[in-house]
Design a protein around this motif. Structure first.
Motif, PDB file in Angstrom:
ATOM      1  N   ALA A  36      46.047  45.950  37.277  1.00  0.00           N
ATOM      2  CA  ALA A  36      44.959  45.531  36.389  1.00  0.00           C
ATOM      3  C   ALA A  36      45.490  44.743  35.193  1.00  0.00           C
ATOM      4  N   ALA A  37      46.624  45.173  34.651  1.00  0.00           N
ATOM      5  CA  ALA A  37      47.165  44.539  33.445  1.00  0.00           C
ATOM      6  C   ALA A  37      47.714  43.142  33.708  1.00  0.00           C
ATOM      7  N   VAL A  38      48.363  42.944  34.848  1.00  0.00           N
ATOM      8  CA  VAL A  38      49.004  41.647  35.108  1.00  0.00           C
ATOM      9  C   VAL A  38      48.070  40.662  35.800  1.00  0.00           C
ATOM     10  N   GLU A  39      46.892  41.131  36.186  1.00  0.00           N
ATOM     11  CA  GLU A  39      45.939  40.243  36.851  1.00  0.00           C
ATOM     12  C   GLU A  39      45.555  39.091  35.932  1.00  0.00           C
ATOM     13  N   ARG A  40      45.436  37.917  36.514  1.00  0.00           N
ATOM     14  CA  ARG A  40      45.036  36.750  35.732  1.00  0.00           C
ATOM     15  C   ARG A  40      43.541  36.811  35.437  1.00  0.00           C
ATOM     16  N   ASP A  41      43.195  36.451  34.220  1.00  0.00           N
ATOM     17  CA  ASP A  41      41.804  36.424  33.783  1.00  0.00           C
ATOM     18  C   ASP A  41      41.347  34.965  33.769  1.00  0.00           C
ATOM     19  N   ALA A  42      40.443  34.614  34.677  1.00  0.00           N
ATOM     20  CA  ALA A  42      39.999  33.219  34.809  1.00  0.00           C
ATOM     21  C   ALA A  42      39.355  32.701  33.527  1.00  0.00           C
TER      22      ALA A  42
END
Length: 197
Positions: free
Chosen positions: A178-184
């Protein structure tokens, strides 16, 4: 979009470690650390973190597993720091609750640029097979110190030591994912008002 990958080699008089990570992987893992229960836990991190992870290690296991476990944590933290780069566009924070039968653990992580480990876990016994459960904290301390992350690990309940360990590592994988996921919506933006992480 660039894949976030890294390879780290760490060689000391006590251990020789190679870690390869792909944060944008699919959950594949390959583990040859010589510490079989740790390999099993790292497989949980890869699978539930949806990252590809490879760990090879040779250590002074004739003494005990301490140096090997700690140094794998260090090398994994270094690999994360390298793969994340300047951390632009990531969520930065992640958390997960994971149950396994009677056991329940919560893990919360912040790739803050500040290392800190807050570990509240009491195992019902000292060993899982031949693995000393005290070594888990050494693994996570090595990770946070070199990934520059703040990590809270709380086991909320559990009677079976194997279940407790598995909930911790699965929750760690899911929190990291969740933390390293890219936020579009914040692509290219650093998730901090300080301008530095």
């Amino acid at each position: 979009m660039n894949r976030r990958t890294a390879e780290v080699e760490r060689y000391t008089l006590e251990t020789q470690i190679r870690v390869q990570v792909d944060l944008d992987g699919t959950g594949k893992g390959k583990f040859r650390s010589g510490v079989h229960f740790l390999d099993h836990m790292l497989d949980q991190v890869a699978r539930h973190g949806c990252m590809d992870l490879e760990v090879e290690a040779k250590g002074d296991l004739h003494i005990d597993a301490h140096h090997t476990v700690e140094d794998i944590g260090i090398a994994l933290g270094q690999a994360f720091a390298k793969a994340l780069g300047d951390k632009r566009g990531i969520h930065r924070y992640g958390h997960a609750y994971v149950p396994l039968d009677e056991a329940l653990s919560r893990v919360v992580i912040d790739f803050s640029g500040r290392s800190g480990l807050f570990y509240e876990v009491e195992f019902p016994r000292d060993r899982i097979g031949d693995f000393e459960v005290d070594l888990f904290v050494e693994f996570f301390r090595g990770f946070v110190n070199h990934a520059q992350a703040t990590l809270h690990i709380d086991n909320l309940k559990g009677l079976n030591a194997h279940h407790v360990a598995e909930t911790i590592f699965k929750a760690f994988g899911r929190a990291v994912r969740a933390a390293v996921e890219r936020d579009a919506r914040t692509a290219g933006v650093l998730p901090s008002t300080k301008g530095l992480l």
